[in-house]
Design a protein around this motif. Structure first.
Motif, PDB file in Angstrom:
ATOM      1  N   GLU A  75       0.829  -1.198   0.000  1.00  0.00           N
ATOM      2  CA  GLU A  75       0.000   0.000   0.000  1.00  0.00           C
ATOM      3  C   GLU A  75       0.867   1.252   0.000  1.00  0.00           C
ATOM      4  O   GLU A  75       0.593   2.209  -0.718  1.00  0.00           O
ATOM      5  CB  GLU A  75      -0.921   0.013   1.221  1.00  0.00           C
ATOM      6  N   SER A  76       1.925   1.249   0.800  1.00  0.00           N
ATOM      7  CA  SER A  76       2.828   2.392   0.881  1.00  0.00           C
ATOM      8  C   SER A  76       3.521   2.623  -0.462  1.00  0.00           C
ATOM      9  O   SER A  76       3.634   3.756  -0.923  1.00  0.00           O
ATOM     10  CB  SER A  76       3.866   2.178   1.980  1.00  0.00           C
ATOM     11  N   THR A  77       3.965   1.559  -1.094  1.00  0.00           N
ATOM     12  CA  THR A  77       4.612   1.666  -2.407  1.00  0.00           C
ATOM     13  C   THR A  77       3.633   2.220  -3.432  1.00  0.00           C
ATOM     14  O   THR A  77       3.987   3.082  -4.234  1.00  0.00           O
ATOM     15  CB  THR A  77       5.131   0.286  -2.862  1.00  0.00           C
ATOM     16  N   ALA A 131       1.608   9.374  -5.808  1.00  0.00           N
ATOM     17  CA  ALA A 131       2.072  10.730  -5.508  1.00  0.00           C
ATOM     18  C   ALA A 131       3.037  11.223  -6.579  1.00  0.00           C
ATOM     19  O   ALA A 131       2.972  12.381  -6.998  1.00  0.00           O
ATOM     20  CB  ALA A 131       2.724  10.776  -4.128  1.00  0.00           C
ATOM     21  N   VAL A 132       3.903  10.358  -7.056  1.00  0.00           N
ATOM     22  CA  VAL A 132       4.839  10.735  -8.118  1.00  0.00           C
ATOM     23  C   VAL A 132       4.084  11.059  -9.398  1.00  0.00           C
ATOM     24  O   VAL A 132       4.365  12.058 -10.072  1.00  0.00           O
ATOM     25  CB  VAL A 132       5.877   9.604  -8.352  1.00  0.00           C
ATOM     26  N   SER A 152       0.771  21.324  -5.127  1.00  0.00           N
ATOM     27  CA  SER A 152       2.133  20.860  -4.913  1.00  0.00           C
ATOM     28  C   SER A 152       2.074  19.515  -4.197  1.00  0.00           C
ATOM     29  O   SER A 152       1.106  19.211  -3.504  1.00  0.00           O
ATOM     30  CB  SER A 152       2.958  21.871  -4.108  1.00  0.00           C
ATOM     31  N   VAL A 153       3.104  18.718  -4.393  1.00  0.00           N
ATOM     32  CA  VAL A 153       3.178  17.403  -3.776  1.00  0.00           C
ATOM     33  C   VAL A 153       4.517  17.296  -3.063  1.00  0.00           C
ATOM     34  O   VAL A 153       5.564  17.537  -3.667  1.00  0.00           O
ATOM     35  CB  VAL A 153       3.031  16.276  -4.823  1.00  0.00           C
ATOM     36  N   GLU A 154       4.455  16.964  -1.785  1.00  0.00           N
ATOM     37  CA  GLU A 154       5.653  16.769  -0.972  1.00  0.00           C
ATOM     38  C   GLU A 154       5.580  15.371  -0.379  1.00  0.00           C
ATOM     39  O   GLU A 154       4.767  15.132   0.512  1.00  0.00           O
ATOM     40  CB  GLU A 154       5.733  17.826   0.131  1.00  0.00           C
ATOM     41  N   GLY A 155       6.390  14.467  -0.909  1.00  0.00           N
ATOM     42  CA  GLY A 155       6.302  13.068  -0.472  1.00  0.00           C
ATOM     43  C   GLY A 155       4.953  12.517  -0.868  1.00  0.00           C
ATOM     44  O   GLY A 155       4.589  12.529  -2.035  1.00  0.00           O
ATOM     45  N   GLU A 156       4.191  12.056   0.114  1.00  0.00           N
ATOM     46  CA  GLU A 156       2.845  11.521  -0.150  1.00  0.00           C
ATOM     47  C   GLU A 156       1.760  12.528   0.200  1.00  0.00           C
ATOM     48  O   GLU A 156       0.575  12.209   0.163  1.00  0.00           O
ATOM     49  CB  GLU A 156       2.638  10.239   0.649  1.00  0.00           C
ATOM     50  N   THR A 157       2.151  13.764   0.535  1.00  0.00           N
ATOM     51  CA  THR A 157       1.188  14.796   0.916  1.00  0.00           C
ATOM     52  C   THR A 157       0.906  15.728  -0.251  1.00  0.00           C
ATOM     53  O   THR A 157       1.826  16.252  -0.881  1.00  0.00           O
ATOM     54  CB  THR A 157       1.698  15.613   2.121  1.00  0.00           C
TER      55      THR A 157
END
Length: 151
Positions: free
Chosen positions: A7-9, A15-16, A61-66
């Motif tokens: 799930e994390s992957t 997000a990418v 904007s996207v920072e990591g998964e946020t």
């Protein structure tokens, strides 16, 4: 444990993809059927007419998964930060709870208004011919907003 890693992957991949496709500043250039959507969404006539006059700017904007989204419309500025697939609160004309996912390259947001008399709203953001096309739907009424990338 393997499921959590998977799930994390998957969230990192989404997000990418979201960052590559949607990140930037977007300026509204055209709206279709917005007043009708706002009416069906339970927005009063005065607020509806004021909202329809503004041409909002969206900064994603996207920072990591946020994911961070800032919307400026006239003198009003709303900001929200969230992780894909997790619930978050929204403010604005019609406050409520929202969940955003990335499905087939589109940002899909489902909003449950705090006012229990109102129906769910969906907001689907997609990139079409270089424009951000936002499709808003509630109770059988659909509006579209078109945005051009400004940075």
């Amino acid at each position: 444990m393997i499921k959590k890693f998977s799930e994390s992957t998957q969230l990192k991949k989404m997000a990418v993809e979201l960052k590559a496709k949607f990140e930037g500043k977007w300026e509204n250039v055209k709206s279709e059927n917005l007043k009708e959507f706002l009416d069906k969404a339970g927005v009063g006539m005065i607020k509806r007419n004021i909202a329809a006059q503004f041409t909002p700017t969206i900064v994603i904007s996207v920072e990591g998964e946020t994911v961070n989204v800032s919307i400026t419309a006239g003198p009003k500025k709303d900001k929200v930060s969230y992780k894909l697939g997790e619930g978050y609160d929204i403010e604005g004309i019609n406050p409520g709870k929202a969940v955003t996912t990335l499905v087939e390259g589109k940002m899909n947001t489902v909003i449950t208004p705090n006012n229990k008399d109102l129906k769910l709203h969906t907001v689907v953001n997609d990139i079409v011919d270089g424009q951000l096309v936002q499709t808003l739907t509630t109770d059988g009424v659909t509006a579209k907003r078109y945005f051009k990338r400004s940075s």
